[in-house]
Design a protein around this motif. Sequence first.
Motif, short mmCIF file in Angstrom:
data_model
loop_
_atom_site.label_atom_id
_atom_site.label_comp_id
_atom_site.label_asym_id
_atom_site.label_seq_id
_atom_site.Cartn_x
_atom_site.Cartn_y
_atom_site.Cartn_z
N MET A 61 0.81 -1.14 0.03
CA MET A 61 -0.16 0.04 -0.13
C MET A 61 0.76 1.20 0.19
O MET A 61 1.95 1.08 0.12
CB MET A 61 -1.03 0.05 1.21
N LYS A 62 0.13 2.26 -0.40
CA LYS A 62 1.07 3.84 -0.41
C LYS A 62 0.56 4.63 0.23
O LYS A 62 -0.68 4.83 0.40
CB LYS A 62 1.11 4.22 -1.92
N LEU A 63 1.33 5.46 1.00
CA LEU A 63 1.03 6.28 1.93
C LEU A 63 1.69 7.73 1.50
O LEU A 63 2.76 7.86 1.11
CB LEU A 63 1.58 6.42 3.52
N PHE A 64 0.61 8.65 1.18
CA PHE A 64 0.91 9.84 0.40
C PHE A 64 1.12 11.21 1.45
O PHE A 64 0.20 11.19 2.29
CB PHE A 64 0.11 10.32 -0.70
N GLY A 65 2.22 11.61 1.49
CA GLY A 65 2.37 12.88 2.58
C GLY A 65 3.67 13.47 2.73
O GLY A 65 4.68 13.14 1.76
N SER A 66 3.83 14.28 3.82
CA SER A 66 5.12 14.82 4.03
C SER A 66 5.85 14.31 5.13
O SER A 66 4.99 14.01 6.12
CB SER A 66 4.91 16.36 3.91
N LEU A 67 7.05 14.63 5.33
CA LEU A 67 7.65 14.04 6.51
C LEU A 67 7.61 15.14 7.67
O LEU A 67 8.26 14.60 8.77
CB LEU A 67 9.18 14.00 6.15
N THR A 68 7.07 16.20 7.34
CA THR A 68 6.92 17.20 8.62
C THR A 68 5.54 17.06 9.24
O THR A 68 5.28 17.59 10.49
CB THR A 68 7.33 18.53 8.25
N SER A 69 4.59 16.66 8.53
CA SER A 69 3.38 16.55 9.11
C SER A 69 3.15 15.61 10.22
O SER A 69 3.36 14.42 10.18
CB SER A 69 2.30 16.15 7.92
N PRO A 70 2.23 15.95 11.35
CA PRO A 70 2.13 15.19 12.45
C PRO A 70 1.15 14.04 12.04
O PRO A 70 1.27 13.04 12.78
CB PRO A 70 1.65 16.19 13.46
N GLU A 100 -4.08 19.14 -8.01
CA GLU A 100 -4.73 17.78 -8.25
C GLU A 100 -4.10 16.88 -7.45
O GLU A 100 -3.26 15.99 -8.27
CB GLU A 100 -4.77 17.78 -9.64
N PRO A 101 -3.92 17.01 -5.98
CA PRO A 101 -2.81 15.84 -5.58
C PRO A 101 -3.49 14.66 -5.47
O PRO A 101 -2.93 13.62 -5.14
CB PRO A 101 -2.80 16.51 -3.99
N GLY A 102 -4.83 14.39 -5.87
CA GLY A 102 -5.48 12.93 -5.69
C GLY A 102 -6.17 12.59 -4.58
O GLY A 102 -6.33 11.41 -4.16
N THR A 103 -6.53 13.67 -3.82
CA THR A 103 -7.57 13.69 -2.91
C THR A 103 -8.27 14.85 -2.74
O THR A 103 -7.97 16.07 -2.80
CB THR A 103 -6.63 13.47 -1.46
N PRO A 104 -9.54 14.42 -2.25
CA PRO A 104 -10.61 15.72 -2.33
C PRO A 104 -10.28 16.94 -1.06
O PRO A 104 -10.73 17.87 -1.29
CB PRO A 104 -11.79 15.06 -2.35
N THR A 105 -9.64 16.13 -0.12
CA THR A 105 -9.41 17.22 0.88
C THR A 105 -8.29 18.03 0.69
O THR A 105 -8.30 18.99 1.31
CB THR A 105 -8.76 16.41 2.25
N LEU A 106 -7.46 17.87 -0.39
CA LEU A 106 -6.22 18.68 -0.70
C LEU A 106 -5.35 18.70 0.69
O LEU A 106 -4.58 19.88 0.98
CB LEU A 106 -6.76 20.10 -1.10
N ARG A 107 -5.38 17.76 1.33
CA ARG A 107 -4.61 17.49 2.56
C ARG A 107 -3.67 16.23 2.56
O ARG A 107 -4.33 15.24 1.88
CB ARG A 107 -5.28 17.72 3.83
N ALA A 138 -4.65 -1.34 -2.85
CA ALA A 138 -5.48 -1.80 -4.01
C ALA A 138 -6.65 -0.98 -4.43
O ALA A 138 -6.25 0.35 -4.55
CB ALA A 138 -6.00 -3.18 -3.67
N GLY A 139 -7.95 -1.34 -4.48
CA GLY A 139 -8.93 -0.24 -4.77
C GLY A 139 -9.50 0.62 -3.80
O GLY A 139 -10.41 1.56 -3.80
N LEU A 140 -8.66 0.49 -2.43
CA LEU A 140 -9.25 1.17 -1.62
C LEU A 140 -8.32 2.69 -1.23
O LEU A 140 -7.26 2.60 -1.45
CB LEU A 140 -8.95 0.45 -0.13
N LYS A 141 -9.07 3.76 -0.91
CA LYS A 141 -8.41 5.22 -1.00
C LYS A 141 -8.77 5.65 0.35
O LYS A 141 -10.21 5.68 0.57
CB LYS A 141 -8.80 5.91 -2.22
N LEU A 142 -8.15 5.84 1.37
CA LEU A 142 -8.61 6.56 2.51
C LEU A 142 -7.93 7.94 2.79
O LEU A 142 -6.70 8.26 2.25
CB LEU A 142 -7.83 5.71 3.76
N THR A 143 -8.86 8.67 3.21
CA THR A 143 -8.27 10.54 2.91
C THR A 143 -7.89 11.12 4.38
O THR A 143 -8.12 12.39 4.22
CB THR A 143 -9.38 11.37 2.23
N ASP A 144 -8.01 10.41 5.50
CA ASP A 144 -7.80 11.00 6.54
C ASP A 144 -6.90 10.10 7.63
O ASP A 144 -7.06 8.87 7.47
CB ASP A 144 -9.31 11.10 7.37
#
Length: 187
Positions: free
Chosen positions: A1-10, A38-45, A52-58
């Motif tokens: 699975m892939k986690l998208f984010g920055s290394l500074t975000s808590p 257009e980061p690929g998440t509706p939260t823009l966060r 796989a087919g699952l996407k989690l936004t929080d």
Amino acid sequence: MKLFGSLTSPYVRHCRLALMQSGLDWEMVELDIHSTTEPGTPTLRVPFLEDAGLKLTDSTSIVKYVREKSGKEFIPDAVDLDRYCLANTLMDAAINLFLLERSGLDIDANVYTRRQKLRVEKILDELNSAPLPETGNLGDADYRVAVGVAWGVFRNRFSIDSHPNLQRLLEIAGQDEFFVETAPPQA
Ligand SMILES: N[C@@H](CCC(=O)N[C@@H](CS)C(=O)NCC(=O)O)C(=O)O
């Protein structure tokens, strides 16, 4: 699975920590959320997660998913969950002020941002009065408070000089290998 984010975000830090503890197969995809519309998440966060087919936004749904997928549970106790929520509100307010200030707003000149500042101070007082975990036995509420407080100190958003229990919590978390490994990189 892939986690998208920055290394500074808590928020991302808590997810990385849970993923490291899980033994699951995952990778981190670094993403500067502010440089794309257009980061690929509706939260823009960040964070968000794809499996796989699952996407989690929080981060909360991500940590819950990771814990449960690796056979653990996610905060069954309501009082613990409330402390986790308080830490979320703390981070939300402090990060909001950080981003507004960075965009040029005078946060002392606005009635709502002054309220956000008060919210941060009141929540720090409340979190400081909570019982401390034992070394080596942190739950997700403890991790959530620790990543939030560590972020505020790292970004100079608030001080914990008059909050000895929060200082002690960071000392306890500082003995956790995954908390240490996920610390924001020093500039
Ligand atoms: N409720 C969200 C909050 C995530 C969040 O606020 N992330 C910050 C980074 S620390 C962000 O991406 N902010 C960008 C923005 O607000 O535009 C979560 O728990 O994942």
